[in-house]
Design a protein around this motif. Structure first.
Motif, short mmCIF file in Angstrom:
data_model
loop_
_atom_site.label_atom_id
_atom_site.label_comp_id
_atom_site.label_asym_id
_atom_site.label_seq_id
_atom_site.Cartn_x
_atom_site.Cartn_y
_atom_site.Cartn_z
N PRO A 270 0.52 6.06 19.47
CA PRO A 270 0.05 7.41 19.83
C PRO A 270 0.52 8.45 18.83
O PRO A 270 1.68 8.48 18.43
CB PRO A 270 0.68 7.63 21.21
CG PRO A 270 0.91 6.27 21.75
CD PRO A 270 1.24 5.40 20.57
N GLY A 271 -0.43 9.29 18.37
CA GLY A 271 -0.10 10.36 17.44
C GLY A 271 0.08 9.91 16.02
O GLY A 271 0.58 10.67 15.19
N SER A 272 -0.36 8.67 15.69
CA SER A 272 -0.12 8.15 14.34
C SER A 272 -1.39 8.05 13.51
O SER A 272 -1.46 7.30 12.56
CB SER A 272 0.52 6.76 14.43
OG SER A 272 -0.41 5.83 14.97
N LEU A 273 -2.43 8.81 13.86
CA LEU A 273 -3.70 8.71 13.15
C LEU A 273 -3.55 9.04 11.67
O LEU A 273 -4.26 8.52 10.83
CB LEU A 273 -4.73 9.63 13.79
CG LEU A 273 -5.18 9.24 15.22
CD1 LEU A 273 -6.21 10.25 15.72
CD2 LEU A 273 -5.75 7.84 15.24
N PHE A 274 -2.63 9.94 11.34
CA PHE A 274 -2.46 10.33 9.96
C PHE A 274 -1.36 9.53 9.26
O PHE A 274 -1.24 9.55 8.05
CB PHE A 274 -2.15 11.82 9.87
CG PHE A 274 -3.24 12.67 10.46
CD1 PHE A 274 -4.42 12.89 9.76
CD2 PHE A 274 -3.10 13.25 11.72
CE1 PHE A 274 -5.43 13.67 10.30
CE2 PHE A 274 -4.11 14.02 12.26
CZ PHE A 274 -5.28 14.23 11.55
N LEU A 275 -0.54 8.84 10.06
CA LEU A 275 0.54 8.03 9.49
C LEU A 275 0.14 6.56 9.39
O LEU A 275 0.83 5.77 8.74
CB LEU A 275 1.81 8.16 10.35
CG LEU A 275 2.37 9.59 10.46
CD1 LEU A 275 3.58 9.59 11.39
CD2 LEU A 275 2.76 10.13 9.09
N HIS A 276 -0.97 6.19 10.06
CA HIS A 276 -1.47 4.81 10.02
C HIS A 276 -0.39 3.82 10.46
O HIS A 276 -0.15 2.80 9.80
CB HIS A 276 -1.97 4.44 8.62
CG HIS A 276 -2.93 5.44 8.06
ND1 HIS A 276 -4.14 5.73 8.66
CD2 HIS A 276 -2.86 6.24 6.96
CE1 HIS A 276 -4.78 6.64 7.95
NE2 HIS A 276 -4.02 6.98 6.92
N THR A 277 0.30 4.12 11.54
CA THR A 277 1.38 3.25 12.02
C THR A 277 0.85 2.28 13.06
O THR A 277 0.44 2.69 14.15
CB THR A 277 2.51 4.08 12.64
OG1 THR A 277 2.93 5.07 11.70
CG2 THR A 277 3.68 3.19 13.03
N PHE B 81 -3.83 -2.03 32.08
CA PHE B 81 -3.93 -0.57 32.04
C PHE B 81 -3.22 -0.02 30.80
O PHE B 81 -3.63 0.98 30.22
CB PHE B 81 -3.34 0.02 33.32
CG PHE B 81 -3.77 1.44 33.58
CD1 PHE B 81 -5.08 1.74 33.89
CD2 PHE B 81 -2.86 2.48 33.52
CE1 PHE B 81 -5.50 3.04 34.13
CE2 PHE B 81 -3.25 3.79 33.76
CZ PHE B 81 -4.57 4.07 34.07
N GLU B 82 -2.16 -0.70 30.38
CA GLU B 82 -1.37 -0.23 29.23
C GLU B 82 -2.05 -0.52 27.89
O GLU B 82 -1.58 -0.08 26.84
CB GLU B 82 0.01 -0.88 29.25
CG GLU B 82 0.88 -0.50 30.43
CD GLU B 82 0.44 -1.18 31.72
OE1 GLU B 82 -0.29 -2.21 31.65
OE2 GLU B 82 0.80 -0.68 32.81
N ASP B 83 -3.16 -1.29 27.91
CA ASP B 83 -3.85 -1.62 26.66
C ASP B 83 -4.68 -0.46 26.12
O ASP B 83 -5.25 -0.55 25.03
CB ASP B 83 -4.76 -2.83 26.86
CG ASP B 83 -3.96 -4.09 27.18
OD1 ASP B 83 -2.76 -4.10 26.89
OD2 ASP B 83 -4.55 -5.04 27.72
N GLN B 84 -4.79 0.62 26.88
CA GLN B 84 -5.55 1.79 26.43
C GLN B 84 -4.96 2.36 25.15
O GLN B 84 -3.79 2.13 24.83
CB GLN B 84 -5.56 2.85 27.54
CG GLN B 84 -4.17 3.37 27.93
CD GLN B 84 -3.69 4.49 27.04
OE1 GLN B 84 -4.49 5.21 26.43
NE2 GLN B 84 -2.37 4.65 26.93
N GLY B 85 -5.78 3.10 24.42
CA GLY B 85 -5.28 3.74 23.20
C GLY B 85 -6.27 3.65 22.05
O GLY B 85 -7.44 3.32 22.23
N THR B 86 -5.78 3.92 20.84
CA THR B 86 -6.62 3.97 19.64
C THR B 86 -6.49 2.67 18.86
O THR B 86 -5.38 2.21 18.58
CB THR B 86 -6.23 5.16 18.75
OG1 THR B 86 -6.35 6.37 19.51
CG2 THR B 86 -7.13 5.24 17.53
#
Length: 467
Positions: A245-252, A282-287
């Motif tokens: 989460p929040g790593s779209l620009f860090l590519h983590t 349920f925890e598999d959600q995300g980007t």
């Protein structure tokens, strides 16, 4: 234009009945253009018709004797339908028009009323894309060419039927999913409009079709995470990862779900590198990110996995009631919820009942009528996004028909048990009497004594009653 009208005006003065008419006709390159030419006459004598193009000379001609002629470059493309001649319609059809066909056309009709001449300006619009199929991230140009240029007028663009904010005849952009689709150039001239279109296709990742696309699924179900490149593109180091989460620009990258199954390795190059989640939690959600290197360029496409589940709760004061709540990890696209009761008959056929609206469903008293499968459907602006199902089990304190049935069955069982117990006691008594008699018959003398004693006792009781 003015000089030509002046010349036609002179002809009009010299030849009785001559007229000068101006008409603009728009056509898209490659389509059919219809150039109008009408002549009104009550004469039964067929007139002579001549269609002429200023640049290419005669297009088509029909003499009064019925003979027809075509210009050398128009033989297979120019037609004047005979079925309309009787109505005075001598419109010319030009098939597969090109940019070179744009310009001024003259229609001259010589009949009993004299000469009628019409001038038609054919305006050709052509939209082109360069390069034809650009690579994602490269420069691409979309141009709108109008022939003749003197009739270009105003220009506006539409992308996928929506206005695109520029009035230039050439649009320069970076090739991406944002500019992919149908480009339409709308040309306005003297209150009229013409249009032409071209499709822009970008090479790269084609599935997901756009960045940050949302994929909806339910807890416990399986889903495919797409990662598909354009046909003929075989990326180096393809990958499908989950991002923190929040790593779209860090590519983590983040830890992949337990049920994640990557595409099977193949001996042949492939453009499909999709993966599967066999049993979503349920925890598999995300980007998740699909990526690969093509011709030295790193291509990426992000997607958002949205997971749905149903929470079930029982109010403390009403133990026989249930409240169901439809939960999604991302509700930004959801505009409505719908609850459906799924009923199965003895043949296994499904039917839908009890459609209700809202994120929460309250079953005031769980009974035979409302227990079973309940499905929550969630909708976006364009229709249903997905659904999730929950099973409401039978409860001990069921009400309604079920409670009445249980009560009747209990009464019947208790009554039958009492009857069986009475019958059992009677049988036992009969068995004991039989055994007693059987023992007495084994001793005849004893039986005589018992019989005599019994008779004497009865005799004494009768004498006592007489006194």
């Amino acid at each position: 234009m003015l000089s030509e009208c002046f010349i036609f005006g002179v002809i009009t003065f010299l030849i009785a009945g001559a007229q000068c008419q101006d008409t603009e006709v728009f056509a898209e390159a490659g389509s059919q253009a219809v150039l109008p030419c009408k002549y009104s006459s009550k004469s039964t004598v067929a007139p002579a018709i001549l269609w002429n193009n200023g640049n290419k000379g005669t297009v088509w001609r029909k003499d009064k004797n019925g003979l027809q002629y075509w210009g050398s470059s128009w033989t297979h493309r120019a037609r004047c339908p005979h079925s309309q001649f009787e109505r005075g319609d001598f419109s010319l059809q030009l098939n597969d028009v090109t940019e070179q066909d744009g310009g001024i056309y003259l229609c001259r009709v010589v009949g009993d009323r004299g000469v009628t001449e019409s001038r038609i300006v054919l305006i050709i619009i052509k939209v082109s894309v360069s390069p034809v199929v650009p690579m994602s991230g490269s420069d691409v140009s979309i141009s709108c060419k109008v022939t003749p240029e003197s009739h270009r007028g105003t220009v506006r663009w539409m992308l996928n039927n929506r206005p695109f904010g520029t009035a230039k005849s050439v649009v320069n952009e970076k090739a991406s999913a944002r500019v992919t689709g149908n480009w339409t150039c709308v040309v306005g001239y003297k209150g009229k409009e013409g249009r032409a279109s071209a499709t822009l296709t970008v090479k790269g990742i084609i599935h997901p079709s756009k960045d940050y696309a949302k994929l909806y699924t339910a807890v416990g179900s399986a889903i495919t995470l797409p990662c598909v490149f354009s046909p003929g593109l075989f990326p180096v180091k393809p990958a499908l990862e989950k991002l923190k989460p929040g790593s779209l620009f860090l590519h983590t990258p983040d830890r992949l779900p337990a049920s994640f199954i990557a595409s099977s390795p193949s001996s042949q190059p492939t453009s499909d590198h999709s993966a599967t989640l066999n049993e979503v939690e349920f925890e598999d959600q995300g980007t998740y990110r699909c990526s690969g290197v093509v011709k030295g360029q790193w291509l990426t496409r992000n997607m958002q996995l949205v997971v749905a589940k149903i929470d079930s709760s029982t109010p403390s004061k009403k133990r026989d009631s249930v409240t169901l709540t439809c939960q999604l990890t991302d509700t930004s696209e959801v505009v409505d919820y719908e609850w459906v009761h799924v009923v199965h008959d003895i043949n296994g056929t499904q039917s839908v009942e009890s459609i209700q609206k809202g994120k929460t469903l309250s079953l005031g008293k769980v009974s035979e009528e409302n227990q079973g499968e309940w499905t929550c459907r969630f909708y976006g602006q364009q229709g249903m996004l997905g659904n999730v199902t929950h099973h409401v089990p039978m409860m001990g304190g069921l009400s309604g028909k079920k409670s009445s049935s249980v009560s009747n069955n209990t009464t019947a069982v208790v009554g039958l048990s009492i009857l069986l117990l009475v019958l059992l006691l009677v049988l036992v008594k009969m068995y004991l009497n039989h055994q007693r008699r059987k023992r007495i018959l084994q001793y005849p003398a004893l039986e005589t004594i018992v019989h005599t004693t019994s008779n004497e006792r009865e005799e004494r009781e009768r004498n006592r009653e007489k006194k």
